[in-house]
Design a protein around this motif. Sequence first.
Motif, short mmCIF file in Angstrom:
data_model
loop_
_atom_site.label_atom_id
_atom_site.label_comp_id
_atom_site.label_asym_id
_atom_site.label_seq_id
_atom_site.Cartn_x
_atom_site.Cartn_y
_atom_site.Cartn_z
N LEU A 261 0.81 -1.19 -0.08
CA LEU A 261 0.09 0.04 -0.15
C LEU A 261 0.79 1.38 -0.09
N SER A 262 1.96 1.21 -0.43
CA SER A 262 2.80 2.21 -0.24
C SER A 262 2.50 3.27 -1.24
N ASN A 263 1.55 3.29 -2.15
CA ASN A 263 1.15 4.33 -2.96
C ASN A 263 -0.20 5.03 -2.71
N LEU A 264 -0.74 4.26 -1.56
CA LEU A 264 -2.07 4.79 -1.27
C LEU A 264 -2.06 5.78 -0.20
N THR A 265 -2.96 6.78 -0.23
CA THR A 265 -3.03 7.73 0.79
C THR A 265 -4.41 7.68 1.30
N GLU A 266 -5.56 7.08 0.39
CA GLU A 266 -6.81 7.35 0.93
C GLU A 266 -7.31 5.80 0.24
N ILE A 267 -8.50 5.37 1.09
CA ILE A 267 -9.20 4.07 0.50
C ILE A 267 -10.70 4.28 0.90
N ASP A 268 -11.46 4.09 -0.09
CA ASP A 268 -12.87 4.16 0.37
C ASP A 268 -13.62 2.91 0.81
N TYR A 269 -14.83 3.22 1.25
CA TYR A 269 -15.66 2.06 1.81
C TYR A 269 -15.67 0.88 0.91
N SER A 270 -16.18 1.04 -0.33
CA SER A 270 -16.17 0.04 -1.28
C SER A 270 -14.93 -0.87 -1.40
N ALA A 271 -13.93 -0.25 -1.27
CA ALA A 271 -12.52 -0.90 -1.20
C ALA A 271 -12.43 -1.69 -0.16
N LEU A 272 -12.76 -0.95 0.88
CA LEU A 272 -12.59 -1.81 2.36
C LEU A 272 -13.67 -3.01 2.22
N LYS A 273 -14.85 -2.97 1.71
CA LYS A 273 -15.67 -4.14 1.85
C LYS A 273 -15.29 -4.98 0.83
N MET A 274 -14.32 -4.89 -0.12
CA MET A 274 -13.99 -5.97 -1.11
C MET A 274 -12.96 -6.61 -0.17
N LEU A 275 -12.04 -5.71 0.76
CA LEU A 275 -10.86 -6.49 1.16
C LEU A 275 -11.27 -7.34 2.36
N VAL A 276 -12.53 -6.94 2.90
CA VAL A 276 -13.17 -7.85 3.96
C VAL A 276 -13.57 -9.15 3.28
N SER A 277 -13.95 -9.13 1.86
CA SER A 277 -14.70 -10.36 1.29
C SER A 277 -13.07 -11.38 1.06
N VAL A 278 -12.00 -10.68 0.69
CA VAL A 278 -10.81 -11.22 0.24
C VAL A 278 -10.35 -11.74 1.50
N ALA A 279 -10.20 -11.17 2.66
CA ALA A 279 -9.62 -11.52 3.79
C ALA A 279 -10.78 -12.72 4.23
N SER A 280 -11.69 -12.63 4.13
CA SER A 280 -12.68 -13.80 4.68
C SER A 280 -12.24 -15.05 3.74
N GLU A 281 -12.10 -15.16 2.60
CA GLU A 281 -11.55 -16.21 2.04
C GLU A 281 -10.13 -16.69 2.35
N CYS A 282 -9.14 -15.72 2.76
CA CYS A 282 -7.87 -16.09 3.05
C CYS A 282 -8.35 -16.88 4.43
N HIS A 283 -8.97 -16.23 5.33
CA HIS A 283 -9.38 -17.02 6.57
C HIS A 283 -9.79 -18.53 6.48
N LYS A 284 -10.75 -18.80 5.37
CA LYS A 284 -11.23 -20.03 4.94
C LYS A 284 -10.07 -21.23 4.54
N LYS A 285 -8.82 -20.49 3.90
CA LYS A 285 -7.71 -21.18 3.62
C LYS A 285 -6.73 -21.34 4.87
N GLN A 286 -7.19 -20.77 5.83
CA GLN A 286 -6.18 -20.69 7.33
C GLN A 286 -5.04 -19.93 6.80
N SER A 287 -5.33 -18.76 6.39
CA SER A 287 -4.33 -17.67 6.39
C SER A 287 -4.76 -16.51 6.52
N VAL A 288 -3.81 -15.43 6.49
CA VAL A 288 -4.13 -14.07 6.77
C VAL A 288 -3.85 -13.16 5.55
N LEU A 289 -4.58 -12.23 5.59
CA LEU A 289 -4.08 -11.21 4.45
C LEU A 289 -2.92 -10.25 5.09
N HIS A 290 -1.80 -10.04 4.59
CA HIS A 290 -0.63 -9.00 4.87
C HIS A 290 -1.06 -7.98 4.18
#
Length: 626
Positions: free
Chosen positions: A554-583
């Motif tokens: 995320l070195s090029n990011l200064t802002e992130i909106d709520y839609s992007a955060l909801k997308m990351l929630v979904s991706v993190a949930s998939e990682c959790h099912k695979k017994q992994s975490v999102l770094h």
Amino acid sequence: MKRVVEHSNNGDSTFPIEERKVNNLKSMGTCYEWKRKARSKVKGACTVEFLRRRFPILKWLPSYNWDFAVYDVIAGITVGLTTIPQGIAYAAVAGLPLQYGLYSAFMGLFVYVILGTSKECSIGPTAVMSLMTFSYASEGGPIYSTLLAFLAGWLELVAGLLNLGFMVEFISAPVISGFCSAAALTVSSTQVKGLFGLKFKGSSFIEIWRGFFENITKCNPWDSALGCSMIVILLLMRKLTSLKNLGPLKKVGFLRSRAVDSSLWFIATSRNAIAVIAGCLAAYFLEQNGSKPFTLTGNIQAGIPPFGLPPFSVNRTTGNTTVVLGFSDICLELGAAIGLIPLIAILEQVAIAKAFANGKRTDATQEMIALGVGTILGSLFSSMPVTASFGRSSVQAASGAKTPLTNIYGGVLVLLALGFLMPSLAYIPKAILASVIITSVIFMVELEELKPMWKSRKIELLPFGVTFLCCLFVNMEYGILIGAGIHLLLLAYIGNRPHPELIRLPGNEVTEERVIVKADSNLYFPGVEKFRRALNEASEVDAEGRSPCLMIDLSNLTEIDYSALKMLVSVASECHKKQSVLHFVNATPKVAQSISSTLPSADIAFLPKVDKDDVTNEIQMEEIAA
């Protein structure tokens, strides 16, 4: 120390008296601080610097001298000679009685002397304002055009006082180019009737040209010859100042003299006035000899316009029925023009002020205030909507204007014409007015803008083309709205579409495969799905069914909106099912806080800062070790 408590009357709570006193003191302190700031603002509003900023005449008037006065008088008279024929012509474009063009041409000039910031700006009727007024003036007459100016002026003034100049930034250069090009072609098309002496119904671009070809056999040969020849003459007169640079004439000595050069410049600058005067004289002498070959403008009402508020209701008679339209009914009929006309007027005003600022800072707020006050006061004299004219402002600059006081002389010349010249101007041939308008606006067609747009960013031809076609074939107001909307959608879709970079670090017996997805820009909703696809591609399992360690840079990011955060929630949930975490790597404190407040802490992890060189070195070291 004994705590004394005070019980409320309803007995539902108790508060220590000391705490109540502290809270009261804090409240009094806050109130005192607010009053102190308010007093300082009022005091600041009364400073000399503030007055000089809001009344720019106070800056240059103390140092005004006779040398400045001479230049200003010459420039004012020169611009006035251009304003009179253009004002009459633009009234015809707006579908108003011709005197209304001059009613619109003096008050803005007078106000700008006091409130204006640019010595070159000349406010008055323009082709674009006249064209945008036409459809409403043809429906409600001068009452609608005057009321439209009154409302537009107040919106311009309020926008200036509230510093809303940023609104014009939502209309991009391609949209403006498309709008101006369509306006120029539309204005030129409206003059076809006068140019060829035709009479038929129709006011839109398609209606006019259909009517022209249907009635082409009815053209008045005298009007046609006069109009077409005058177009050629005016275009040649426009280039008089370049005469000395022609090959055969470069060696002619007297063309290099200052007197001849100034004379040629004056003739070129006053060409519209010369054409109108010549046309009047020709028509007058022909009539005295019993010949009336040309279609004339007819009687133009003389005298200064009456002073007063525009009417806020109108009686409309349809057959035997008379309906009284109130202010709200008129506003409904004016519709989007109430907002769009001041927006376009501000856009032209600020753009022209910036064009002549020579790189200096332009006070857009003050320009909006000057335009608003000028338009409001002008509407009290039956003016239609006005703004700065680039053509007349160029003449004013070339004439050597030293201060905004030059506008006084142009305005006085217009008043003199209203008082004494109207009977003579009744002999103006309509073909002459048509040729004046066509040669004034045809250079607004910005074909030269197509090449740089094609070479730099071809996608911007889309808003240009959409605006141009919609303004030309649909409606000027809706055309610019559609064009601006299209460009904003393109900006949202393309401008905010990320182009993520995938960096893969192969795994070995000790470490698992790592995939770094690097975002190249802030994450907003238009680019969410594209970034999600990149994350899904990065997290695909290998042939042995193992999932890689997914890391997001995320070195090029200064802002992130709520839609992007909801997308990351979904991706993190998939990682959790695979017994992994999102770094997450290289997240700024603001971005990290946004992510932590939305995503479950068990599904994510923040790693120390890592740059691309570290990743490259690590890959090389692992390759060497292998």
